[in-house]
Design a protein around this motif. Structure first.
Motif, PDB file in Angstrom:
ATOM      1  N   GLU A 393     -54.873  58.065  -0.447  1.00  0.00           N
ATOM      2  CA  GLU A 393     -53.467  58.474  -0.298  1.00  0.00           C
ATOM      3  C   GLU A 393     -52.683  57.429   0.489  1.00  0.00           C
ATOM      4  OE1 GLU A 393     -52.616  62.532   0.856  1.00  0.00           O
ATOM      5  OE2 GLU A 393     -50.654  61.962   1.643  1.00  0.00           O
ATOM      6  N   ARG A 394     -51.571  57.020  -0.120  1.00  0.00           N
ATOM      7  CA  ARG A 394     -50.690  56.067   0.565  1.00  0.00           C
ATOM      8  C   ARG A 394     -49.585  56.832   1.261  1.00  0.00           C
ATOM      9  NH1 ARG A 394     -51.629  50.888  -0.897  1.00  0.00           N
ATOM     10  NH2 ARG A 394     -53.066  50.642  -2.651  1.00  0.00           N
ATOM     11  N   TRP A 395     -49.250  56.392   2.453  1.00  0.00           N
ATOM     12  CA  TRP A 395     -48.169  57.041   3.201  1.00  0.00           C
ATOM     13  C   TRP A 395     -47.545  56.056   4.163  1.00  0.00           C
ATOM     14  CZ3 TRP A 395     -48.917  58.706   8.592  1.00  0.00           C
ATOM     15  CH2 TRP A 395     -50.199  58.440   9.088  1.00  0.00           C
ATOM     16  N   THR A 396     -46.367  56.387   4.610  1.00  0.00           N
ATOM     17  CA  THR A 396     -45.659  55.536   5.554  1.00  0.00           C
ATOM     18  C   THR A 396     -45.611  56.245   6.899  1.00  0.00           C
ATOM     19  OG1 THR A 396     -44.331  54.674   3.742  1.00  0.00           O
ATOM     20  CG2 THR A 396     -43.490  54.302   5.966  1.00  0.00           C
ATOM     21  N   ILE A 397     -45.981  55.528   7.939  1.00  0.00           N
ATOM     22  CA  ILE A 397     -45.979  56.125   9.275  1.00  0.00           C
ATOM     23  C   ILE A 397     -44.530  56.296   9.732  1.00  0.00           C
ATOM     24  CG2 ILE A 397     -46.649  55.790  11.686  1.00  0.00           C
ATOM     25  CD1 ILE A 397     -49.054  54.115  10.570  1.00  0.00           C
ATOM     26  N   GLY A 404     -47.585  64.611  18.382  1.00  0.00           N
ATOM     27  CA  GLY A 404     -47.598  64.661  19.852  1.00  0.00           C
ATOM     28  C   GLY A 404     -46.198  64.616  20.418  1.00  0.00           C
ATOM     29  N   GLN A 405     -46.128  64.633  21.743  1.00  0.00           N
ATOM     30  CA  GLN A 405     -44.836  64.674  22.427  1.00  0.00           C
ATOM     31  C   GLN A 405     -44.123  63.322  22.371  1.00  0.00           C
ATOM     32  OE1 GLN A 405     -43.681  67.494  24.056  1.00  0.00           O
ATOM     33  NE2 GLN A 405     -43.654  67.059  26.226  1.00  0.00           N
ATOM     34  N   SER A 406     -44.887  62.228  22.338  1.00  0.00           N
ATOM     35  CA  SER A 406     -44.296  60.894  22.435  1.00  0.00           C
ATOM     36  C   SER A 406     -44.438  60.142  21.121  1.00  0.00           C
ATOM     37  CB  SER A 406     -44.951  60.106  23.576  1.00  0.00           C
ATOM     38  OG  SER A 406     -44.640  60.702  24.817  1.00  0.00           O
ATOM     39  N   ARG A 407     -43.540  59.183  20.929  1.00  0.00           N
ATOM     40  CA  ARG A 407     -43.474  58.487  19.634  1.00  0.00           C
ATOM     41  C   ARG A 407     -43.694  56.991  19.799  1.00  0.00           C
ATOM     42  NH1 ARG A 407     -43.560  63.032  18.594  1.00  0.00           N
ATOM     43  NH2 ARG A 407     -42.126  64.384  17.476  1.00  0.00           N
ATOM     44  N   ASN A 408     -44.228  56.566  20.945  1.00  0.00           N
ATOM     45  CA  ASN A 408     -44.307  55.142  21.239  1.00  0.00           C
ATOM     46  C   ASN A 408     -45.434  54.461  20.461  1.00  0.00           C
ATOM     47  OD1 ASN A 408     -45.599  56.909  23.392  1.00  0.00           O
ATOM     48  ND2 ASN A 408     -46.561  54.978  23.909  1.00  0.00           N
ATOM     49  N   THR A 409     -45.091  53.951  19.288  1.00  0.00           N
ATOM     50  CA  THR A 409     -46.046  53.164  18.507  1.00  0.00           C
ATOM     51  C   THR A 409     -45.304  52.080  17.734  1.00  0.00           C
ATOM     52  OG1 THR A 409     -47.513  53.145  16.588  1.00  0.00           O
ATOM     53  CG2 THR A 409     -46.026  55.023  16.767  1.00  0.00           C
ATOM     54  N   PRO A 410     -45.874  50.893  17.679  1.00  0.00           N
ATOM     55  CA  PRO A 410     -45.244  49.817  16.915  1.00  0.00           C
ATOM     56  C   PRO A 410     -45.521  49.932  15.418  1.00  0.00           C
ATOM     57  CG  PRO A 410     -47.279  49.026  17.894  1.00  0.00           C
ATOM     58  CD  PRO A 410     -47.123  50.461  18.326  1.00  0.00           C
ATOM     59  N   PHE A 411     -46.285  50.947  15.008  1.00  0.00           N
ATOM     60  CA  PHE A 411     -46.662  51.055  13.596  1.00  0.00           C
ATOM     61  C   PHE A 411     -45.675  51.897  12.779  1.00  0.00           C
ATOM     62  CE2 PHE A 411     -50.762  50.074  15.680  1.00  0.00           C
ATOM     63  CZ  PHE A 411     -51.080  48.913  14.981  1.00  0.00           C
ATOM     64  N   ILE A 412     -44.599  52.367  13.397  1.00  0.00           N
ATOM     65  CA  ILE A 412     -43.566  53.106  12.656  1.00  0.00           C
ATOM     66  C   ILE A 412     -43.058  52.201  11.524  1.00  0.00           C
ATOM     67  CG2 ILE A 412     -41.227  54.080  12.780  1.00  0.00           C
ATOM     68  CD1 ILE A 412     -43.135  55.843  14.296  1.00  0.00           C
ATOM     69  N   GLY A 413     -42.983  52.789  10.327  1.00  0.00           N
ATOM     70  CA  GLY A 413     -42.490  52.035   9.179  1.00  0.00           C
ATOM     71  C   GLY A 413     -43.601  51.350   8.398  1.00  0.00           C
ATOM     72  N   ARG A 414     -44.799  51.324   8.938  1.00  0.00           N
ATOM     73  CA  ARG A 414     -45.911  50.629   8.282  1.00  0.00           C
ATOM     74  C   ARG A 414     -46.442  51.498   7.136  1.00  0.00           C
ATOM     75  NH1 ARG A 414     -50.152  46.196   9.338  1.00  0.00           N
ATOM     76  NH2 ARG A 414     -49.374  46.036  11.476  1.00  0.00           N
ATOM     77  N   GLU A 415     -46.617  50.892   5.967  1.00  0.00           N
ATOM     78  CA  GLU A 415     -47.227  51.605   4.841  1.00  0.00           C
ATOM     79  C   GLU A 415     -48.722  51.477   4.953  1.00  0.00           C
ATOM     80  OE1 GLU A 415     -46.097  51.257   0.731  1.00  0.00           O
ATOM     81  OE2 GLU A 415     -44.067  50.690   1.373  1.00  0.00           O
ATOM     82  N   VAL A 416     -49.416  52.594   4.869  1.00  0.00           N
ATOM     83  CA  VAL A 416     -50.865  52.583   5.049  1.00  0.00           C
ATOM     84  C   VAL A 416     -51.532  53.388   3.942  1.00  0.00           C
ATOM     85  CG1 VAL A 416     -50.871  52.219   7.548  1.00  0.00           C
ATOM     86  CG2 VAL A 416     -50.614  54.533   6.640  1.00  0.00           C
ATOM     87  N   LYS A 417     -52.857  53.265   3.871  1.00  0.00           N
ATOM     88  CA  LYS A 417     -53.635  53.987   2.864  1.00  0.00           C
ATOM     89  C   LYS A 417     -54.772  54.707   3.562  1.00  0.00           C
ATOM     90  CE  LYS A 417     -56.587  52.521  -0.581  1.00  0.00           C
ATOM     91  NZ  LYS A 417     -57.057  51.593  -1.615  1.00  0.00           N
ATOM     92  N   GLY A 418     -54.981  55.969   3.197  1.00  0.00           N
ATOM     93  CA  GLY A 418     -56.021  56.761   3.828  1.00  0.00           C
ATOM     94  C   GLY A 418     -55.387  57.769   4.755  1.00  0.00           C
ATOM     95  N   ARG A 419     -55.576  59.050   4.424  1.00  0.00           N
ATOM     96  CA  ARG A 419     -54.890  60.059   5.224  1.00  0.00           C
ATOM     97  C   ARG A 419     -55.777  61.287   5.441  1.00  0.00           C
ATOM     98  NH1 ARG A 419     -48.787  62.457   4.519  1.00  0.00           N
ATOM     99  NH2 ARG A 419     -48.423  62.377   6.760  1.00  0.00           N
ATOM    100  N   VAL A 420     -55.732  61.777   6.649  1.00  0.00           N
ATOM    101  CA  VAL A 420     -56.445  63.023   6.934  1.00  0.00           C
ATOM    102  C   VAL A 420     -55.648  64.156   6.296  1.00  0.00           C
ATOM    103  CG1 VAL A 420     -57.198  64.611   8.737  1.00  0.00           C
ATOM    104  CG2 VAL A 420     -57.440  62.128   9.054  1.00  0.00           C
ATOM    105  N   VAL A 421     -56.298  64.958   5.453  1.00  0.00           N
ATOM    106  CA  VAL A 421     -55.581  66.046   4.784  1.00  0.00           C
ATOM    107  C   VAL A 421     -56.009  67.416   5.294  1.00  0.00           C
ATOM    108  CG1 VAL A 421     -55.052  64.685   2.731  1.00  0.00           C
ATOM    109  CG2 VAL A 421     -57.169  66.033   2.803  1.00  0.00           C
ATOM    110  N   GLY A 422     -57.097  67.472   6.058  1.00  0.00           N
ATOM    111  CA  GLY A 422     -57.505  68.753   6.629  1.00  0.00           C
ATOM    112  C   GLY A 422     -58.373  68.559   7.853  1.00  0.00           C
ATOM    113  N   THR A 423     -58.159  69.407   8.853  1.00  0.00           N
ATOM    114  CA  THR A 423     -58.963  69.357  10.082  1.00  0.00           C
ATOM    115  C   THR A 423     -59.427  70.770  10.410  1.00  0.00           C
ATOM    116  OG1 THR A 423     -57.539  67.554  10.857  1.00  0.00           O
ATOM    117  CG2 THR A 423     -58.997  68.581  12.483  1.00  0.00           C
ATOM    118  N   ILE A 424     -60.719  70.903  10.565  1.00  0.00           N
ATOM    119  CA  ILE A 424     -61.312  72.209  10.829  1.00  0.00           C
ATOM    120  C   ILE A 424     -62.045  72.140  12.166  1.00  0.00           C
ATOM    121  CG2 ILE A 424     -63.062  73.871  10.036  1.00  0.00           C
ATOM    122  CD1 ILE A 424     -62.359  72.639   7.137  1.00  0.00           C
TER     123      ILE A 424
END
Ligand SMILES: [Zn+2]
Length: 434
Positions: A393-397, A404-424
């Motif tokens: 799965e391709r997605w854009t960060i 989370g509460q904070s958004r401090n990441t330099p990867f905003i806007g980066r297109e990536v591949k591989g996504r967690v779709v479920g957590t149990i």
């Protein structure tokens, strides 16, 4: 959300601890994995999750997370940090002790565990301080904290600077059976340092942080530990020379492990100049050079580095929207870890998915002594902590992807591949994108 029975159908089930890697279904009931195998029938009232094309893995474990509670709830809390964790596929996080007050006694261990019980979405285990108040002067009460539930020890945020204290810490921690996790920073070399010491820092006239500040501490600690034999773990390794020191120590049979973060595998000090001093590229330890990234990847490929950790470091906007010199160090990492590791390590052919999963499950489980609880592995009869990943799965960060509460990441806007779709977590589907 739902505690009823679950059937995860048709995924590629990977359990590095047992070597399992096959197409199968996973049946979960009452918080426990009931059965793993092909063609399982759903129990009545089971929720069926279609996992075709997905990896079904043990719940991911992050051994290096900052949850900021107590003391800096504006940046993160146990509730928001664990929301970020499950958004990123983590079912267990180990939180660092540099809170206010520090996690340096058994009462604080109880506080974290009970807050996590009440407000957390995943399992939380504290990594507790080596020294009282993390001041590096007096040893904290390791035995009391270990008995209360500490899963390791670190003064993270700061290095245990005194060699004398470090020697006593290694002996005391060894007696608990846990690992000493070191934030390797020779502080006498990093005064005023805000980025890697190199061509770029010279050109920008910013305080430089030499590789040796990390390497000297690892050298020293490995030497101190030779006659003691405590499990010793290098946190967030950044320098090529550090990889070499750990490689040699492991070849000698020393109980040394090391972890690397997504940002140290993907970004260099040049980003600081290119971005016009974007403070989201300010890290501790700092982003280094392409040669360091190559050495870190080699260390992952040859098994010198066995653990992946995000060093998830939430900061409120006011501490990042300031001049580069004065900004806080660090970025959030839980929600983006799987995609960024896949980019750095799998797409680049450094390791395959099963090894990546091992480095995010059984390896941190061993480091934090969670194996006895059955965490970091996926087997019938074990706790139903499961992560479902769609590797294609391709997605854009985007900020909206960050839970989370904070958004401090330099990867905003980066297109990536591989996504967690479920957590149990313990049989409950706490996050689902399907
Ligand atoms: Zn650190």
């Amino acid at each position: 959300m739902s505690a009823s029975a679950l059937l995860i159908r048709g995924g590629r089930v990977i359990d590095p601890a047992s070597g399992l890697d096959r197409l199968a279904d996973v049946a979960i009931d009452d918080g426990v994995v009931r059965e793993i195998g092909p063609g399982l029938t759903a129990l009545p009232a089971s929720r069926v999750i279609d996992a075709q094309g997905c990896l079904v893995t043990p719940g991911l474990i992050d051994p290096h997370v900052h949850l900021r509670e107590p003391g800096n709830e504006r940046a993160e809390t146990i509730a928001t940090g664990t929301a970020a964790a499950v958004a990123g596929g983590f079912t267990t996080v180990c939180c660092m002790p540099n809170t206010q007050p520090a996690l340096d006694n058994d009462t604080m261990v109880h506080f974290v565990l009970s807050r996590a019980e009440k407000t957390g979405l995943c399992r939380v285990f504290p990594v507790c301080a080596v020294s009282k108040a993390r001041h590096g002067v007096e040893l904290a009460e390791m035995q009391l904290m270990a008995r209360a539930g500490a899963v390791g020890f670190s003064d993270d945020g700061d290095c245990v600077a005194s060699a004398g204290l470090m020697r006593r810490a290694l002996a005391a921690i060894k007696a608990t059976g846990k690992a000493m996790m070191q934030h390797c920073q020779e502080a006498s070399m990093t005064g005023g340092a805000v980025m890697h010491a190199g061509v770029v820092s010279t050109r920008l006239d910013l305080g430089g942080w030499p590789r040796e500040a990390e390497e000297l501490i690892i050298e020293r600690d490995v030497r101190l530990n030779r006659g003691i034999g405590c499990a010793y773990h290098v946190q967030h390794m950044s320098s090529a020379g550090s990889v070499e020191i750990v490689r040699r120590a492991r070849a000698e049979g020393q109980p040394v492990t090391a972890e690397v973060t997504p940002h140290h595998l993907l970004l260099t000090d040049q980003e600081i100049e290119r971005s016009g001093f974007d403070t989201h590229f300010k890290m501790n330890p700092p982003l280094r050079e392409a040669g360091d990234i190559a050495a870190l990847k080699k260390g992952v490929a040859d098994g010198t580095i066995t653990v992946l950790g995000t060093d998830h470091a939430p900061h409120a906007p006011e501490t990042k929207q300031v001049p580069f010199d004065t900004a806080s160090f660090g970025i959030v990492g839980l929600e983006t870890a799987v995609a960024l590791y896949a980019l750095a390590l799998v797409e680049d052919g450094v390791i395959d998915w099963p090894r990546l999963i091992a480095m995010m499950t059984i390896e941190p489980s061993r480091l934090c002594r969670l194996e006895a609880m059955g965490l970091g592995m996926l087997r019938a009869g074990g706790p139903a902590d499961v992560t479902i990943i769609d590797p294609s799965e391709r997605w854009t960060i985007r900020p909206a992807n960050l839970a989370g509460q904070s958004r401090n990441t330099p990867f905003i806007g980066r297109e990536v591949k591989g996504r967690v779709v479920g957590t149990i977590v313990a049989g409950k589907l706490v996050m689902s994108r399907r």
